[in-house]
Design a protein around this motif. Sequence first.
Motif, PDB file in Angstrom:
ATOM      1  N   GLY A   7       0.808  -1.214   0.000  1.00  0.00           N
ATOM      2  CA  GLY A   7       0.000   0.000   0.000  1.00  0.00           C
ATOM      3  C   GLY A   7       0.842   1.265   0.000  1.00  0.00           C
ATOM      4  O   GLY A   7       0.439   2.288  -0.568  1.00  0.00           O
ATOM      5  N   THR A   8       2.021   1.202   0.615  1.00  0.00           N
ATOM      6  CA  THR A   8       2.914   2.361   0.637  1.00  0.00           C
ATOM      7  C   THR A   8       3.394   2.690  -0.776  1.00  0.00           C
ATOM      8  O   THR A   8       3.384   3.859  -1.199  1.00  0.00           O
ATOM      9  N   VAL A   9       3.818   1.658  -1.517  1.00  0.00           N
ATOM     10  CA  VAL A   9       4.284   1.867  -2.889  1.00  0.00           C
ATOM     11  C   VAL A   9       3.117   2.294  -3.781  1.00  0.00           C
ATOM     12  O   VAL A   9       3.255   3.175  -4.638  1.00  0.00           O
ATOM     13  N   GLU A  10       1.957   1.678  -3.574  1.00  0.00           N
ATOM     14  CA  GLU A  10       0.779   2.036  -4.388  1.00  0.00           C
ATOM     15  C   GLU A  10       0.436   3.522  -4.202  1.00  0.00           C
ATOM     16  O   GLU A  10       0.089   4.212  -5.167  1.00  0.00           O
ATOM     17  N   ALA A  11       0.531   4.030  -2.974  1.00  0.00           N
ATOM     18  CA  ALA A  11       0.216   5.435  -2.718  1.00  0.00           C
ATOM     19  C   ALA A  11       1.167   6.351  -3.477  1.00  0.00           C
ATOM     20  O   ALA A  11       0.751   7.364  -4.061  1.00  0.00           O
ATOM     21  N   ALA A  12       2.460   5.986  -3.500  1.00  0.00           N
ATOM     22  CA  ALA A  12       3.443   6.790  -4.231  1.00  0.00           C
ATOM     23  C   ALA A  12       3.170   6.739  -5.726  1.00  0.00           C
ATOM     24  O   ALA A  12       3.215   7.774  -6.416  1.00  0.00           O
ATOM     25  N   TYR A  13       2.863   5.532  -6.255  1.00  0.00           N
ATOM     26  CA  TYR A  13       2.608   5.389  -7.679  1.00  0.00           C
ATOM     27  C   TYR A  13       1.359   6.158  -8.099  1.00  0.00           C
ATOM     28  O   TYR A  13       1.328   6.803  -9.156  1.00  0.00           O
ATOM     29  N   GLN A  14       0.325   6.081  -7.281  1.00  0.00           N
ATOM     30  CA  GLN A  14      -0.909   6.799  -7.606  1.00  0.00           C
ATOM     31  C   GLN A  14      -0.665   8.304  -7.666  1.00  0.00           C
ATOM     32  O   GLN A  14      -1.201   9.001  -8.540  1.00  0.00           O
ATOM     33  N   LEU A  15       0.155   8.810  -6.746  1.00  0.00           N
ATOM     34  CA  LEU A  15       0.469  10.238  -6.748  1.00  0.00           C
ATOM     35  C   LEU A  15       1.244  10.621  -8.008  1.00  0.00           C
ATOM     36  O   LEU A  15       0.972  11.658  -8.640  1.00  0.00           O
ATOM     37  N   LEU A  16       2.169   9.782  -8.427  1.00  0.00           N
ATOM     38  CA  LEU A  16       2.955  10.055  -9.628  1.00  0.00           C
ATOM     39  C   LEU A  16       2.102   9.958 -10.892  1.00  0.00           C
ATOM     40  O   LEU A  16       2.292  10.715 -11.841  1.00  0.00           O
ATOM     41  N   VAL A  17       1.138   9.013 -10.891  1.00  0.00           N
ATOM     42  CA  VAL A  17       0.216   8.909 -12.034  1.00  0.00           C
ATOM     43  C   VAL A  17      -0.678  10.142 -12.097  1.00  0.00           C
ATOM     44  O   VAL A  17      -0.875  10.739 -13.169  1.00  0.00           O
ATOM     45  N   SER A  18      -1.208  10.560 -10.940  1.00  0.00           N
ATOM     46  CA  SER A  18      -2.121  11.707 -10.921  1.00  0.00           C
ATOM     47  C   SER A  18      -1.433  12.998 -11.355  1.00  0.00           C
ATOM     48  O   SER A  18      -2.074  13.896 -11.901  1.00  0.00           O
ATOM     49  N   GLU A  19      -0.128  13.094 -11.139  1.00  0.00           N
ATOM     50  CA  GLU A  19       0.605  14.300 -11.514  1.00  0.00           C
ATOM     51  C   GLU A  19       1.219  14.197 -12.901  1.00  0.00           C
ATOM     52  O   GLU A  19       1.934  15.104 -13.335  1.00  0.00           O
ATOM     53  N   GLY A  20       0.971  13.076 -13.603  1.00  0.00           N
ATOM     54  CA  GLY A  20       1.400  12.969 -14.980  1.00  0.00           C
ATOM     55  C   GLY A  20       2.814  12.476 -15.191  1.00  0.00           C
ATOM     56  O   GLY A  20       3.322  12.517 -16.320  1.00  0.00           O
ATOM     57  N   PHE A  21       3.455  11.978 -14.143  1.00  0.00           N
ATOM     58  CA  PHE A  21       4.826  11.478 -14.287  1.00  0.00           C
ATOM     59  C   PHE A  21       4.853   9.995 -14.665  1.00  0.00           C
ATOM     60  O   PHE A  21       5.771   9.543 -15.334  1.00  0.00           O
ATOM     61  N   PHE A  22       3.884   9.238 -14.200  1.00  0.00           N
ATOM     62  CA  PHE A  22       3.766   7.816 -14.527  1.00  0.00           C
ATOM     63  C   PHE A  22       2.551   7.613 -15.424  1.00  0.00           C
ATOM     64  O   PHE A  22       1.599   8.394 -15.396  1.00  0.00           O
ATOM     65  N   GLN A  23       2.598   6.555 -16.208  1.00  0.00           N
ATOM     66  CA  GLN A  23       1.448   6.176 -17.035  1.00  0.00           C
ATOM     67  C   GLN A  23       1.189   4.687 -16.813  1.00  0.00           C
ATOM     68  O   GLN A  23       2.068   3.852 -17.048  1.00  0.00           O
ATOM     69  N   ALA A  24       0.000   4.351 -16.323  1.00  0.00           N
ATOM     70  CA  ALA A  24      -0.356   2.950 -16.069  1.00  0.00           C
ATOM     71  C   ALA A  24      -0.846   2.309 -17.362  1.00  0.00           C
ATOM     72  O   ALA A  24      -1.709   2.868 -18.047  1.00  0.00           O
ATOM     73  N   ARG A  25      -0.302   1.122 -17.687  1.00  0.00           N
ATOM     74  CA  ARG A  25      -0.674   0.430 -18.930  1.00  0.00           C
ATOM     75  C   ARG A  25      -1.230  -0.961 -18.655  1.00  0.00           C
ATOM     76  O   ARG A  25      -1.002  -1.897 -19.405  1.00  0.00           O
ATOM     77  N   GLY A  26      -1.933  -1.111 -17.558  1.00  0.00           N
ATOM     78  CA  GLY A  26      -2.570  -2.388 -17.266  1.00  0.00           C
ATOM     79  C   GLY A  26      -1.568  -3.516 -17.132  1.00  0.00           C
ATOM     80  O   GLY A  26      -0.598  -3.440 -16.378  1.00  0.00           O
ATOM     81  N   GLN A  27      -1.797  -4.606 -17.900  1.00  0.00           N
ATOM     82  CA  GLN A  27      -0.935  -5.780 -17.842  1.00  0.00           C
ATOM     83  C   GLN A  27       0.486  -5.473 -18.308  1.00  0.00           C
ATOM     84  O   GLN A  27       1.423  -6.192 -17.956  1.00  0.00           O
ATOM     85  N   ALA A  28       0.656  -4.412 -19.076  1.00  0.00           N
ATOM     86  CA  ALA A  28       1.989  -4.044 -19.580  1.00  0.00           C
ATOM     87  C   ALA A  28       2.825  -3.336 -18.521  1.00  0.00           C
ATOM     88  O   ALA A  28       3.995  -3.041 -18.743  1.00  0.00           O
ATOM     89  N   GLY A  29       2.203  -3.032 -17.373  1.00  0.00           N
ATOM     90  CA  GLY A  29       2.959  -2.404 -16.298  1.00  0.00           C
ATOM     91  C   GLY A  29       2.850  -0.886 -16.317  1.00  0.00           C
ATOM     92  O   GLY A  29       2.028  -0.300 -17.027  1.00  0.00           O
ATOM     93  N   THR A  30       3.683  -0.254 -15.528  1.00  0.00           N
ATOM     94  CA  THR A  30       3.691   1.202 -15.393  1.00  0.00           C
ATOM     95  C   THR A  30       4.994   1.748 -15.952  1.00  0.00           C
ATOM     96  O   THR A  30       6.069   1.198 -15.695  1.00  0.00           O
ATOM     97  N   VAL A  31       4.894   2.830 -16.728  1.00  0.00           N
ATOM     98  CA  VAL A  31       6.070   3.402 -17.372  1.00  0.00           C
ATOM     99  C   VAL A  31       6.146   4.894 -17.079  1.00  0.00           C
ATOM    100  O   VAL A  31       5.165   5.514 -16.633  1.00  0.00           O
ATOM    101  N   ILE A  32       7.328   5.471 -17.328  1.00  0.00           N
ATOM    102  CA  ILE A  32       7.473   6.919 -17.252  1.00  0.00           C
ATOM    103  C   ILE A  32       6.680   7.528 -18.403  1.00  0.00           C
ATOM    104  O   ILE A  32       6.777   7.072 -19.547  1.00  0.00           O
ATOM    105  N   ALA A  33       5.881   8.534 -18.114  1.00  0.00           N
ATOM    106  CA  ALA A  33       5.010   9.126 -19.124  1.00  0.00           C
ATOM    107  C   ALA A  33       5.815   9.635 -20.314  1.00  0.00           C
ATOM    108  O   ALA A  33       6.868  10.268 -20.142  1.00  0.00           O
ATOM    109  N   ALA A  34       5.334   9.321 -21.534  1.00  0.00           N
ATOM    110  CA  ALA A  34       6.040   9.751 -22.741  1.00  0.00           C
ATOM    111  C   ALA A  34       6.075  11.266 -22.844  1.00  0.00           C
ATOM    112  O   ALA A  34       7.061  11.868 -23.253  1.00  0.00           O
TER     113      ALA A  34
END
Length: 473
Positions: free
Chosen positions: A44-71
């Motif tokens: 849950g600690t890592v998920e909270a950090a990832y969600q914050l990075l996704v919400s701010e546009g730094f990460f992009q979640a791609r489902g089964q393909a994983g999470t990547v740095i936003a293009a």
Amino acid sequence: MPSLPKYQEIYRRFRLAIDQGQLRPGERVPSVRALAQELKVARGTVEAAYQLLVSEGFFQARGQAGTVIAATLAPVKVKPLPRVPPLVSGPRPLQMGLPALDAFPRKLWARLVTRQVRRIDADSLAMGDGQGAQALRVAIASYLALYRGVECTPSQVFVCAGYAGCLTLLCDALDMAGQACWFEDPGYLHARQLLRHLGVALVPVPVDHDGLDVQQGIRRGEQARLAIVTPAHQSPLGVALSPTRRRALLGWARAQGSWVVEDDYDSEFRYQGQPLAALKSQDADDRVIYAGSFSKMLFPGLRLGYLVVPAALIDTFQHSAKVLQQRSAQLLQLTAADFLEQGHFTRHLKKMRGLYAQRRAMLVQALQTHCAAFLQVDEQAGGINLLARLRVQVSDVQVAEAADMAGLGVQPLSGWTLEAGREQGLLMGFTNVATPGQATHLTLKLLEILQACSAQALNGSPVSLAAQSPANC
């Protein structure tokens, strides 16, 4: 200052890595589960950090393909990073004792590691030989005979976990606790600390332009059981042990029945003339224990050192090696063996000699151009560090502390001495100074520090140097 919550620490590390270009658009980041296991935190600690990075546009979640740095980083308003002291995760500019990390053949090394992984069988997964992998000991013996003039058999070679492992094995095998040992003054700081921790009674022996003063050693501790020397390139002064002193040292060891440890520190990196002969190659009475390490030839994280012991000591060292159980990773030992056997090691050293000569010249030129009023650079024939002696009446410890605040990795010469009242100077590495511009930038930063420390020495005011991120160095 209170520490940040764990999820904010993770968030901040990713932000820094993205801002500094260490993580690039499209790169995949570790899964939540994998990172949580690695950091030993809740998912849950890592998920909270990832969600914050996704919400701010730094990460992009791609489902089964994983999470990547936003293009394309989204143009969103984000909160500023928390103001905390800089995190130093890697080596500092001008840090001593490091090879050129940018010039190591990582792809080649990765290929050799992969080859060894594919060879793994049940035997390879076992503990391995406590003396070291046979293939590596054979490769070391061959290299030493050809390039250092040291004749030995693989049975005389003991592979250890770095130079510290070599000293630990040595002190156990020779039962050095409470016994006297000659130690160069100034001498290798970390060796001094470890030897004292192991209970060795160090006898400081002065070093001059001819190396260890053997007559002073005899006057101070003739009955010493051991002498530890760096004859080819003294650490940290960079001088070589003269032929007269070499003969005197070997004569003392023969007469007293004592042992000499030759730390062949930086011997391969000599920029004027050919590398000097190893003391062990002149040892007719078999009183020299030869110590080497791959830390400065390859990379420090390898943690591979080795000893070549006289034939009469093999059984004693085998017993200690069995008791201490300080093996290095079998996979890395076998990879290093391939690196030596296939000729990559000697080609790498040849390349590094040329590169280091260039980088050394760049830093020396910058220091002489900008800091000549404060520093006198010693003209050393080899090595991967520089010694600059202070021309002004300031404390080298004070300068080094101020440099540390500014993100530089210089060290005070006085910190490497056993006896007080010796000369003042700064020790610094040049191998990772890649361009003339970087050399100038670092030198100007050091000049600012020297000026501030000199001003304090004159009027007693405190040094005022704002701490700067090492990334800006």
